[in-house]
Scaffold this motif. Structure first.
Motif, PDB file in Angstrom:
ATOM      1  N   LYS A  63      47.300  32.005  44.238  1.00  0.00           N
ATOM      2  CA  LYS A  63      45.905  32.361  44.500  1.00  0.00           C
ATOM      3  C   LYS A  63      45.796  33.882  44.504  1.00  0.00           C
ATOM      4  CE  LYS A  63      42.244  31.742  47.934  1.00  0.00           C
ATOM      5  NZ  LYS A  63      41.938  31.169  49.252  1.00  0.00           N
ATOM      6  N   ILE A  64      44.817  34.404  43.765  1.00  0.00           N
ATOM      7  CA  ILE A  64      44.561  35.841  43.691  1.00  0.00           C
ATOM      8  C   ILE A  64      43.089  36.055  43.995  1.00  0.00           C
ATOM      9  CG2 ILE A  64      44.538  37.879  42.195  1.00  0.00           C
ATOM     10  CD1 ILE A  64      46.752  36.487  40.534  1.00  0.00           C
ATOM     11  N   THR A  65      42.788  37.020  44.892  1.00  0.00           N
ATOM     12  CA  THR A  65      41.392  37.333  45.200  1.00  0.00           C
ATOM     13  C   THR A  65      41.174  38.837  45.096  1.00  0.00           C
ATOM     14  OG1 THR A  65      41.763  37.555  47.579  1.00  0.00           O
ATOM     15  CG2 THR A  65      41.189  35.356  46.773  1.00  0.00           C
ATOM     16  N   GLY A  66      39.931  39.224  44.839  1.00  0.00           N
ATOM     17  CA  GLY A  66      39.566  40.630  44.776  1.00  0.00           C
ATOM     18  C   GLY A  66      38.081  40.769  44.496  1.00  0.00           C
ATOM     19  N   HIS A  67      37.586  42.002  44.527  1.00  0.00           N
ATOM     20  CA  HIS A  67      36.173  42.185  44.198  1.00  0.00           C
ATOM     21  C   HIS A  67      35.977  42.319  42.684  1.00  0.00           C
ATOM     22  CE1 HIS A  67      37.324  46.499  44.759  1.00  0.00           C
ATOM     23  NE2 HIS A  67      36.566  46.653  43.708  1.00  0.00           N
ATOM     24  N   LYS A  68      37.054  42.661  41.958  1.00  0.00           N
ATOM     25  CA  LYS A  68      37.016  42.713  40.494  1.00  0.00           C
ATOM     26  C   LYS A  68      38.364  42.242  39.964  1.00  0.00           C
ATOM     27  CE  LYS A  68      36.458  45.793  36.541  1.00  0.00           C
ATOM     28  NZ  LYS A  68      36.278  47.198  36.106  1.00  0.00           N
TER      29      LYS A  68
END
Length: 172
Positions: A63-68
């Motif tokens: 799982k990878i999260t970020g704003h961009k």
């Protein structure tokens, strides 16, 4: 007697195959489709996809999260790199069924799929089996589950050093 030996050989073979299957957990993740959710998405001609706003990328247990998040593909259309930016961006995976989640945080996270590597850049933190690593940059090898951390000697007011907190080995 011959039947007993064959049953024993089959039993040993099954135990070996089952033991190897848990080591295949990471390749199984990488063979799964990548799912992406975001507030907006742009697909460009050159195989670059840019997702912005509360981006969540999943691939099996990864799982990878970020704003961009920018997704790069090769000429065949295969995804070869995912770059996440955030405050912080986040990466996690379950390397094997019997191991804890590996969690990483940093301003930028590069998931290098063919190299089976994750780069955590700027204010990097990685948590692995109760151990903690911090530094300017951390490189995590998914295949070998090894960590390489670096500090920053150019930081104003002194250099940012690598910090590790290692848990004692558990006795059985």
């Amino acid at each position: 007697m011959k039947c007993r030996i064959n049953l024993l050989a089959i039993g040993i073979l099954l135990v070996n195959l089952l033991g190897q299957q848990s080591a295949w957990a990471l390749p199984a993740d990488r063979e799964k489709p990548i799912h992406a959710k975001s507030d907006s998405a742009n697909a460009e001609k050159d195989g670059v996809r840019i997702l912005t706003g509360n981006v969540v990328i999943t691939q099996g247990t990864i799982k990878i999260t970020g704003h961009k998040v920018t997704i790069y593909t090769d000429k065949q259309g295969d995804i070869n790199k995912v770059v996440a930016l955030g405050s912080p961006a986040h990466y996690e995976e379950k390397p094997e069924p019997n191991k804890e989640l590996i969690r990483a945080y940093g301003k930028q996270i590069n998931y290098m799929i063919p190299q089976e590597r994750v780069e955590i850049i700027v204010n990097a933190k990685l948590f692995q089996e109760g151990n903690k690593f911090t530094g300017k940059r951390i490189d995590y090898n998914m295949k070998t589950q090894t960590v390489n951390a670096k500090g920053d000697s150019s930081k104003a007011g002194g250099k940012q050093r690598v910090e590790m907190i290692l848990q004692p080995t558990k006795t059985k």
